[in-house]
Structure formats: C-alpha cells, structure tokens
Scaffold this motif. Sequence first.
Motif, PDB file in Angstrom:
ATOM      1  N   LEU A 244       0.829  -1.208   0.000  1.00 14.42           N
ATOM      2  CA  LEU A 244       0.000   0.000   0.000  1.00 14.42           C
ATOM      3  C   LEU A 244       0.859   1.252   0.000  1.00 14.42           C
ATOM      4  CD1 LEU A 244      -2.712  -1.092   2.600  1.00 14.42           C
ATOM      5  CD2 LEU A 244      -2.777  -1.248   0.105  1.00 14.42           C
ATOM      6  N   MET A 245       2.035   1.169   0.601  1.00 12.33           N
ATOM      7  CA  MET A 245       2.944   2.307   0.562  1.00 12.33           C
ATOM      8  C   MET A 245       3.449   2.529  -0.859  1.00 12.33           C
ATOM      9  SD  MET A 245       4.397   4.776   2.132  1.00 12.33           S
ATOM     10  CE  MET A 245       4.167   4.377   3.859  1.00 12.33           C
ATOM     11  N   THR A 246       3.730   1.419  -1.562  1.00  8.88           N
ATOM     12  CA  THR A 246       4.209   1.517  -2.948  1.00  8.88           C
ATOM     13  C   THR A 246       3.104   1.983  -3.887  1.00  8.88           C
ATOM     14  OG1 THR A 246       5.775  -0.279  -2.528  1.00  8.88           O
ATOM     15  CG2 THR A 246       5.280   0.227  -4.838  1.00  8.88           C
ATOM     16  N   ASP A 247       1.891   1.474  -3.648  1.00  8.28           N
ATOM     17  CA  ASP A 247       0.757   1.812  -4.532  1.00  8.28           C
ATOM     18  C   ASP A 247      -0.461   2.167  -3.672  1.00  8.28           C
ATOM     19  OD1 ASP A 247      -1.097   2.126  -6.503  1.00  8.28           O
ATOM     20  OD2 ASP A 247      -1.170   0.012  -7.109  1.00  8.28           O
ATOM     21  N   PRO A 248      -0.599   3.441  -3.259  1.00  7.92           N
ATOM     22  CA  PRO A 248      -1.727   3.850  -2.402  1.00  7.92           C
ATOM     23  C   PRO A 248      -3.090   3.627  -3.031  1.00  7.92           C
ATOM     24  CG  PRO A 248      -0.010   5.539  -2.439  1.00  7.92           C
ATOM     25  CD  PRO A 248       0.323   4.551  -3.508  1.00  7.92           C
ATOM     26  N   THR A 249      -3.156   3.456  -4.365  1.00  7.79           N
ATOM     27  CA  THR A 249      -4.461   3.240  -5.002  1.00  7.79           C
ATOM     28  C   THR A 249      -5.061   1.901  -4.596  1.00  7.79           C
ATOM     29  OG1 THR A 249      -3.468   2.251  -6.987  1.00  7.79           O
ATOM     30  CG2 THR A 249      -3.803   4.647  -6.978  1.00  7.79           C
ATOM     31  N   ARG A 250      -4.286   1.043  -3.931  1.00  9.28           N
ATOM     32  CA  ARG A 250      -4.805  -0.233  -3.463  1.00  9.28           C
ATOM     33  C   ARG A 250      -5.473  -0.099  -2.100  1.00  9.28           C
ATOM     34  NH1 ARG A 250      -0.761  -5.151  -4.439  1.00  9.28           N
ATOM     35  NH2 ARG A 250      -2.758  -6.222  -4.150  1.00  9.28           N
ATOM     36  N   VAL A 251      -5.480   1.119  -1.532  1.00 11.08           N
ATOM     37  CA  VAL A 251      -6.240   1.362  -0.295  1.00 11.08           C
ATOM     38  C   VAL A 251      -7.721   1.278  -0.664  1.00 11.08           C
ATOM     39  CG1 VAL A 251      -6.835   3.043   1.483  1.00 11.08           C
ATOM     40  CG2 VAL A 251      -4.453   2.795   0.753  1.00 11.08           C
ATOM     41  N   ALA A 252      -8.399   0.304  -0.076  1.00 10.56           N
ATOM     42  CA  ALA A 252      -9.786   0.027  -0.471  1.00 10.56           C
ATOM     43  C   ALA A 252     -10.767   0.877   0.319  1.00 10.56           C
ATOM     44  CB  ALA A 252     -10.096  -1.448  -0.259  1.00 10.56           C
ATOM     45  N   ALA A 253     -11.742   1.436  -0.383  1.00 11.14           N
ATOM     46  CA  ALA A 253     -12.783   2.227   0.272  1.00 11.14           C
ATOM     47  C   ALA A 253     -14.107   1.468   0.326  1.00 11.14           C
ATOM     48  CB  ALA A 253     -12.983   3.554  -0.462  1.00 11.14           C
TER      49      ALA A 253
END
Length: 363
Positions: A244-253
């Motif tokens: 998630l640090m490498t790709d924040p877009t994987r933080v799920a909403a």
Amino acid sequence: GDVESIFGSVENNHLGTAMSDFFNAWSSLATPPVTMTLQEHVADAADRLAADFRAMSASLDELSRDLDSRLEEGVGRLNALLTNVADLNRLIVMTESTATSANDLRDQRSLVLDEIAQLTQSEAIERDDGTVDVLIGGRTVVTREHVQALTISREDGDGSGAGRARVTTVAGGYAVEVGEGSLRGLIEARDEQVLHARERLDAVAAALIERVNALHAQGQTPGGSGVLFFTGDSAANIALNPALMTDPTRVAASRSGLEGDTDLAREIAALGQSGTSVVDGQSLTELFNSLVLDLASRSAASGDRLSAQSQIVESLGTRLDSIRGVSLDEEAANLALFQNAYEANAKVIAMVQDMFDTILTMV
C-alpha cells in the motif's frame, strides 16, 4: 513518572493525535469521490501512526533496560554488603577471641546491616560467638563467614527480557522474595508499571491491526482485492503493508469497488468514533485514552504513596537516632555535672590536706 511522560496526557499525546489523524483520513476517504490523493493521505497517516506505536514501544524497551541495569547494580551492591558482613563476622570472632573489644567492628557491621535494610527487608540474628546470620525472604544468605550470592532471573526464562523479574540465590536456585526496599521498588516499577503499560499498548495495537485488516481484506480496488492493511501483531512491529505504501491506489474504500461506494471507509473510520464497540465497549481511540488515564492515575497514586512512605521513614529514622545516637544537650549537662563534682571533690581534698598539714605542724 517516566512511563507517563512516554504516553503524555489525553490533551497532549503524540500517538493519540496520530490515531485521530488516521481515522479522520478514513472519514475523508468515505466522502465520495475516492481520489488517489485521499488514498495517499490514508497511507501516510497509517505510516505515521505505526511509526508512533513503534517509537513508544522502543521507549518502553529503553526504560525496561534502564530498570534492569539499576536492578543488577542494586543486587551487586547487596552481594557486596553481604560479603562485608561475613568479613566483619570473621574479624569480630578473631578480635574477641583474644579478650579484646570489637566494638568498632560491631559498629561497622551495624552500618552495613542498615544499608542492606534499605535495599531489601532483611533480618539479622546474632549468634553466641558474636557473628550474625542475615536472612532475606526467610532464606539465610549469610552464615558466619559464608555468603550465598544473589542474582536476577526471569520467571518466563525465554531470554527475551520481557518476563517478570525475581531475585534468586545462585546456590540451590531457590527463590528469594525481596521485601520492602529499593530493590522491590525497582522490580515493581519494571514488572507492574512498565510491563503493564507495554501490555496495554500492545493490546491497542493488536486490536487496531486485527479490526482494520479484517475490514480492509474485504475491499476491492482496480489494483486487486483482499489486501491486508497492516503487518505485525504488536506495537513493536506494526507497519503499513509495503504494497500500500508503494501503490496507495490499493487502499480500499469499499467491498464492491464501484464508484461512489465507500462502505469500508465508513466502517473503518467508525472504529475510532465514540459509540463503536471494538474492545470492552470502547472504540480504539477511547481504548487508548483509557490507557493514558490509567497511567495518570497510577502515577498520582505512586506519588502519594512515595510521600506517605517518605514521612514514615523519616519519622522512624529520627526515633532510631534518638535511641542509639548521642544527645549533645544531655552530654553537655553531664559534663557540667561531672565538672562540678570534680571541683567539689578537689575542694574536699584540699581541705583534708590542710587539716593534715595543721595536725603535722602541731605535732
């Protein structure tokens, strides 16, 4: 006081602020539309929160090591004093065997026994030969010239240093429970204050990791699904998932991944809000705040106990000094009494001498 300073207060604590920022970031993400900026904000807040947990755990580790060092020094000093008692026992026996007074040596031994009593509750039993046996926790550690040294061991014995401390003798390995004294104070500070704070902090971190991971693993994003949010299992090793640090877009909403759906973000944000039961009817924020309040209460109680005990020790010390000490006023009065008696006796002797001289002259 050191533990309290690490955690701060409810109004001013770094970790509490970081936790609020973390849940506020999720609250912002829960308001559509979901943007990469908001996801980055969540990831950054989570990284700061995890870093604060680790820093606080490291501070508790340092405090534990300091207490361990002071405890080792205290036990080392106690062993030196016990050896001193044994040496004085030998010298007293040698001196008094020649019908010579050993009062100076006995006074030295009394001072050593007093210092032992400051370190731990002890008992000194004098034998007919003038030696004393020293008992600690009901165990004899000095017998005439023989000493059983003490050492520190851990009850868990796993070598981690996190177990509760106890003082045991080297010979036989049996436990010696130290009574009231500075050693007991160090053991209680380590095992009942620092260890308690660590356990409570780890419980908060573990609850955060478990609940956030359980929800986030249900999420869907264009980059994938089922991603754990945190790694680790305690305050010492909690960290944001590197993915998630490498790709924040994987933080799920959301669970669906559909645009406008932010159900997961709302549920995770609610973990820090009052009225949400995470542990014992408290939210994660309330759980941490209750920890800070508990530490403040313990600190205040310790301060009150210290004040009361200090007054008792001072009072007993004054009474002890009055019993075995020398009163200057009393000695001055005795000196005046003896001086007057001497002068009176001198006058009597002079008068008798004059009488003898007169009689001898008449003869």
